[in-house]
Design a protein around this motif. Sequence first.
Motif, PDB file in Angstrom:
ATOM      1  N   LYS A   1      -1.069   4.327   1.093  1.00 47.84           N
ATOM      2  CA  LYS A   1      -1.991   3.344   1.636  1.00 47.84           C
ATOM      3  C   LYS A   1      -2.359   3.717   3.065  1.00 47.84           C
ATOM      4  N   ARG A   2      -3.496   3.200   3.515  1.00 51.34           N
ATOM      5  CA  ARG A   2      -3.994   3.553   4.846  1.00 51.34           C
ATOM      6  C   ARG A   2      -2.959   3.285   5.929  1.00 51.34           C
ATOM      7  N   LYS A   3      -2.280   2.166   5.848  1.00 50.67           N
ATOM      8  CA  LYS A   3      -1.276   1.824   6.853  1.00 50.67           C
ATOM      9  C   LYS A   3      -0.159   2.865   6.882  1.00 50.67           C
ATOM     10  N   SER A   4       0.260   3.317   5.710  1.00 47.96           N
ATOM     11  CA  SER A   4       1.317   4.336   5.630  1.00 47.96           C
ATOM     12  C   SER A   4       0.852   5.658   6.223  1.00 47.96           C
ATOM     13  N   ARG A   5      -0.413   6.025   5.942  1.00 51.79           N
ATOM     14  CA  ARG A   5      -0.954   7.262   6.500  1.00 51.79           C
ATOM     15  C   ARG A   5      -1.018   7.180   8.028  1.00 51.79           C
ATOM     16  N   GLU A   6      -1.452   6.039   8.544  1.00 52.93           N
ATOM     17  CA  GLU A   6      -1.536   5.865   9.991  1.00 52.93           C
ATOM     18  C   GLU A   6      -0.152   5.921  10.629  1.00 52.93           C
TER      19      GLU A   6
ATOM     20  N   GLY B   1      -1.134  12.146   2.005  1.00 56.75           N
ATOM     21  CA  GLY B   1      -2.084  11.052   1.860  1.00 56.75           C
ATOM     22  C   GLY B   1      -2.346  10.637   0.425  1.00 56.75           C
ATOM     23  N   LYS B   2      -1.963  11.472  -0.531  1.00 54.74           N
ATOM     24  CA  LYS B   2      -2.193  11.129  -1.936  1.00 54.74           C
ATOM     25  C   LYS B   2      -1.278   9.966  -2.335  1.00 54.74           C
TER      26      LYS B   2
ATOM     27  N   GLN C   1       2.428   7.548   9.510  1.00 54.65           N
ATOM     28  CA  GLN C   1       2.888   8.930   9.464  1.00 54.65           C
ATOM     29  C   GLN C   1       2.213   9.770  10.539  1.00 54.65           C
TER      30      GLN C   1
END
Length: 206
Positions: free
Chosen positions: A171-176, A167-168, A178
Amino acid sequence: MMEREFGYKPPIPDKLRAQYETALHEILRWKNGNWTDNIYETDMDHVLRMFFILSDINKSCPTLSSEVSMEDVRHMIYIHDAGEIIVGDLTHNRDDYGALYPRWKSREHAAVRLITRKIEDKEVMLKARSLYTRYAAKKPHDKEALLTDFIDKLQGLRFGFENVFNGKGMKRKSREMQFNHAVALIIPSIKPLLQLVTPPSQSDLR
């Protein structure tokens, strides 16, 4: 270490075991430059960490441990990545993963047959091949194969979330994306396994 920590010793001669485990140590996972620090993981690290997860399951899910052959699960964990000694690891983050997967897996299966020829005890050799085949097929009624696959995916995801996709800088979309990918990997193993075991074991697994 496995014998000391987990009471597990594979039914093969010590010399062969040392050769096999040394080869597993030489296969580097997550090797495509996803992070900048010195954290890495080999296939042998992966196997050991799967054994730690299995140990946790044995302690926290006593009913499940009585429903599943933990000896078969241990053997499957030990051998499940054997083919990578010859063909290497196919990482999920490759753009061509989907196209390569079927052919790559066929090469892995052939590699396991080649590697297991070194086992002089024919009964042990056939047992090793049978357990690997069960793991590779992951049939929806095979509790041991499904549990092994679940532990395999769980360990990989745990390492990924801690060291690669933590998460470091994401972006939020990338975290979601994943997280959704992680759930998609886990479901094929855990969903049929939940349907096979008794309600107390279902509760433990959840």
